[in-house]
Write a protein that holds these residues in place. Sequence first.
Motif, PDB file in Angstrom:
ATOM      1  N   GLN A  67     -27.253 -24.595  26.793  1.00 13.86           N
ATOM      2  CA  GLN A  67     -28.258 -24.989  27.784  1.00 13.86           C
ATOM      3  C   GLN A  67     -29.462 -24.060  27.729  1.00 13.86           C
ATOM      4  O   GLN A  67     -30.604 -24.504  27.846  1.00 13.86           O
ATOM      5  N   MET A  68     -29.210 -22.771  27.507  1.00 16.00           N
ATOM      6  CA  MET A  68     -30.305 -21.814  27.401  1.00 16.00           C
ATOM      7  C   MET A  68     -31.192 -22.143  26.197  1.00 16.00           C
ATOM      8  O   MET A  68     -32.422 -22.175  26.307  1.00 16.00           O
ATOM      9  N   VAL A  69     -30.577 -22.427  25.061  1.00 17.69           N
ATOM     10  CA  VAL A  69     -31.329 -22.767  23.851  1.00 17.69           C
ATOM     11  C   VAL A  69     -32.114 -24.060  24.066  1.00 17.69           C
ATOM     12  O   VAL A  69     -33.286 -24.163  23.701  1.00 17.69           O
ATOM     13  N   LYS A  70     -31.486 -25.034  24.684  1.00 21.03           N
ATOM     14  CA  LYS A  70     -32.154 -26.306  24.960  1.00 21.03           C
ATOM     15  C   LYS A  70     -33.403 -26.096  25.798  1.00 21.03           C
ATOM     16  O   LYS A  70     -34.469 -26.644  25.502  1.00 21.03           O
ATOM     17  N   LYS A  71     -33.310 -25.273  26.847  1.00 18.06           N
ATOM     18  CA  LYS A  71     -34.456 -25.020  27.714  1.00 18.06           C
ATOM     19  C   LYS A  71     -35.554 -24.231  26.989  1.00 18.06           C
ATOM     20  O   LYS A  71     -36.745 -24.483  27.198  1.00 18.06           O
ATOM     21  N   ILE A  72     -35.166 -23.307  26.135  1.00 23.06           N
ATOM     22  CA  ILE A  72     -36.156 -22.542  25.365  1.00 23.06           C
ATOM     23  C   ILE A  72     -36.922 -23.465  24.428  1.00 23.06           C
ATOM     24  O   ILE A  72     -38.153 -23.377  24.320  1.00 23.06           O
ATOM     25  N   ILE A  73     -36.210 -24.364  23.756  1.00 23.45           N
ATOM     26  CA  ILE A  73     -36.859 -25.297  22.835  1.00 23.45           C
ATOM     27  C   ILE A  73     -37.772 -26.250  23.601  1.00 23.45           C
ATOM     28  O   ILE A  73     -38.901 -26.511  23.182  1.00 23.45           O
ATOM     29  N   GLU A  74     -37.316 -26.766  24.750  1.00 25.86           N
ATOM     30  CA  GLU A  74     -38.157 -27.656  25.551  1.00 25.86           C
ATOM     31  C   GLU A  74     -39.433 -26.940  25.989  1.00 25.86           C
ATOM     32  O   GLU A  74     -40.527 -27.511  25.930  1.00 25.86           O
ATOM     33  N   ASN A  75     -39.298 -25.703  26.408  1.00 29.38           N
ATOM     34  CA  ASN A  75     -40.449 -24.928  26.842  1.00 29.38           C
ATOM     35  C   ASN A  75     -41.433 -24.749  25.690  1.00 29.38           C
ATOM     36  O   ASN A  75     -42.646 -24.924  25.855  1.00 29.38           O
ATOM     37  N   TYR A  76     -40.919 -24.414  24.529  1.00 28.64           N
ATOM     38  CA  TYR A  76     -41.786 -24.230  23.348  1.00 28.64           C
ATOM     39  C   TYR A  76     -42.485 -25.524  22.980  1.00 28.64           C
ATOM     40  O   TYR A  76     -43.692 -25.529  22.722  1.00 28.64           O
ATOM     41  N   GLU A  77     -41.744 -26.619  22.971  1.00 27.45           N
ATOM     42  CA  GLU A  77     -42.351 -27.916  22.619  1.00 27.45           C
ATOM     43  C   GLU A  77     -43.453 -28.291  23.606  1.00 27.45           C
ATOM     44  O   GLU A  77     -44.457 -28.881  23.214  1.00 27.45           O
TER      45      GLU A  77
END
Length: 64
Positions: free
Chosen positions: A50-60
């Motif tokens: 979930q942490m990785v998913k949120k980091i990627i969403e934020n970057y995108e």
Amino acid sequence: MATRNKILVPEAKEALNRFKMEAATEVGTPLTNGYNGDLTSRQNGSVGGQMVKKIIENYENTIK
């Protein structure tokens, strides 16, 4: 031989802990401050995922 994670930015430790707890709440994992050895690998992995998913969403969202 065990390797230890080195904290490169000590000031970020508290923010990362808050982020981890937020991710645990979102996926329904009963994470606590301190010992969490009673949780399954699946539960702990879901928090990291979930942490990785949120980091990627934020970057995108920032590159659009």
